[in-house]
Design a protein around this motif. Structure first.
Motif, PDB file in Angstrom:
ATOM      1  N   LEU A   1      14.497  -5.681   5.438  1.00 35.25           N
ATOM      2  CA  LEU A   1      13.380  -6.613   5.619  1.00 35.25           C
ATOM      3  C   LEU A   1      12.551  -6.237   6.837  1.00 35.25           C
ATOM      4  O   LEU A   1      11.309  -6.201   6.771  1.00 35.25           O
ATOM      5  CB  LEU A   1      13.914  -8.040   5.754  1.00 35.25           C
ATOM      6  N   TYR A   2      13.229  -5.939   7.953  1.00 34.50           N
ATOM      7  CA  TYR A   2      12.501  -5.615   9.184  1.00 34.50           C
ATOM      8  C   TYR A   2      11.692  -4.332   9.034  1.00 34.50           C
ATOM      9  O   TYR A   2      10.549  -4.244   9.514  1.00 34.50           O
ATOM     10  CB  TYR A   2      13.470  -5.504  10.364  1.00 34.50           C
ATOM     11  N   PHE A   3      12.242  -3.340   8.358  1.00 32.47           N
ATOM     12  CA  PHE A   3      11.494  -2.096   8.197  1.00 32.47           C
ATOM     13  C   PHE A   3      10.293  -2.290   7.266  1.00 32.47           C
ATOM     14  O   PHE A   3       9.225  -1.709   7.488  1.00 32.47           O
ATOM     15  CB  PHE A   3      12.406  -0.980   7.679  1.00 32.47           C
ATOM     16  N   PHE A   4      10.473  -3.102   6.225  1.00 33.06           N
ATOM     17  CA  PHE A   4       9.336  -3.409   5.347  1.00 33.06           C
ATOM     18  C   PHE A   4       8.245  -4.133   6.128  1.00 33.06           C
ATOM     19  O   PHE A   4       7.058  -3.783   6.038  1.00 33.06           O
ATOM     20  CB  PHE A   4       9.800  -4.259   4.164  1.00 33.06           C
ATOM     21  N   LEU A   5       8.645  -5.138   6.912  1.00 31.34           N
ATOM     22  CA  LEU A   5       7.662  -5.907   7.675  1.00 31.34           C
ATOM     23  C   LEU A   5       7.034  -5.065   8.777  1.00 31.34           C
ATOM     24  O   LEU A   5       5.858  -5.252   9.121  1.00 31.34           O
ATOM     25  CB  LEU A   5       8.320  -7.151   8.279  1.00 31.34           C
TER      26      LEU A   5
END
Length: 341
Positions: free
Chosen positions: A324-328
């Motif tokens: 999630l953090y890398f996508f965001l």
């Protein structure tokens, strides 16, 4: 386990020539890190008995398949033989075959060395002995001392090899920790950038990311399903921020009608990427990341909903948070670039 302190103690024991303690330290690190092969090897140094080693090796790795257990047993034995096979012969058996493998536990080496040194010191001639007795005893002592010194040489050789193996393992773990720290620093930077980006744009997204991070820091296994739920809520909040829910079916940019309601947040995010970002390789990468993240979360959610607690670990849930953090992070980079352009 604090690996840095553990490795430091191993190195201290090596410098102080406490090889048995260094081996125990390496064994503890290997077991904690689930480094089964090295754990088996250091076990062999502590317990040279084959049956005992086999039992402890298999007890240490009950979750591995039988083939993997046998492989570790075999390779650890081969590496143990590398250390305990000497370049010279200690003796010969009744068939004349040379014996050059010394089976000794690392904890036995120093006491045996002290014992043999005392034995050599005790080999002294008594005063007033007959010259013939002196000659006989001198010859006997010379032979015994030669055998003892050969044994001492063998023990010191094996001790030096074990010390070198402990040193190499400690240095290897040190390098591994250094790489992990660099990776963790990068992950921290990604998390910080994402948090700062949404702190200025959406309190709801930011608060859910903070809640997810708190659950990820927990050591309670029951928090794994809660973390999955919070990751899903954070992703939905991102969708609400960029593409609010729409009633009914909507003709999407790819020509297909879809529901883009409150529960269809993944569809809404996908549509936002299609219409909100210009066509580019970077957008395609973001879409792929979203598809992978969505598939991963769905799979773990399905497992959790079925009560398959053994297969949904906190570590797996953390993977969802990292994804999630890398996508965001990539999304934030695109949105910042679009605004600046």
């Amino acid at each position: 386990m604090d690996y840095v302190k553990a490795v430091s103690r191993i190195l201290d024991n090596i410098e102080e020539d406490k090889v048995d303690r260094a081996v125990m330290g390496c064994l503890r690190v290997a077991r904690h890190a689930k480094d089964h092969l090295n754990a088996a090897l250091f076990l062999r140094e502590l317990y040279p008995d084959r049956l005992e080693v086999g039992r402890m090796i298999f007890d240490d790795m009950p979750n591995l398949k039988e083939e993997a257990q046998k492989f570790i047993f075999k390779i650890s034995l081969e590496r143990w033989l590398e250390i305990h096979t000497l370049d010279f012969s200690l003796s010969s058996d009744k068939d004349g075959d040379e014996r050059n493998v010394l089976r000794v536990g690392v904890g036995e080496i120093d006491p045996e060395l002290d014992q043999w040194e005392r034995a050599i010191d005790d080999m002294k001639l008594s005063s007033g002995m007959d010259p013939f007795d002196i000659a006989a005893f001198t010859d006997s002592f010379r032979q015994q001392k030669a055998e003892i010194r050969l044994r001492i040489r063998a023990l010191n050789t094996i001790k030096a090899r074990i010390r070198t193996r402990c040193l190499n393992y400690a240095v290897q773990i040190e390098k591994q920790l250094h790489v992990q720290q660099q990776q963790q620093g990068f992950l921290d930077a990604v998390q910080n950038d994402v948090n700062n980006f949404f702190k200025a744009r959406s309190d709801d997204v930011y608060s859910k990311l903070q809640k997810a991070a708190q659950l990820a820091a927990s050591k309670d296994l029951e928090d794994s399903s809660l973390l999955l739920t919070e990751v899903r809520r954070a992703l939905k909040s991102v969708a609400d921020h960029y593409y609010p829910a729409v009633a009914g079916r909507v003709m999407c940019s790819d020509g297909i009608e879809r529901k883009l309601g409150d529960e269809q947040y993944l569809n809404r995010l996908q549509e936002f990427l299609n219409v909100g970002l210009p066509q580019s390789t970077s957008r395609e990468l973001l879409q792929s990341e979203l598809e992978h993240l969505a598939s991963f979360i769905r799979r773990l959610n399905d497992m959790a909903s079925k009560g398959v607690h053994a297969t949904v670990s906190l570590a797996e849930s953390k993977q969802g948070l990292v994804g999630l953090y890398f996508f965001l992070f990539n999304l934030a980079q695109h949105m910042t670039f679009r605004i600046e352009s």
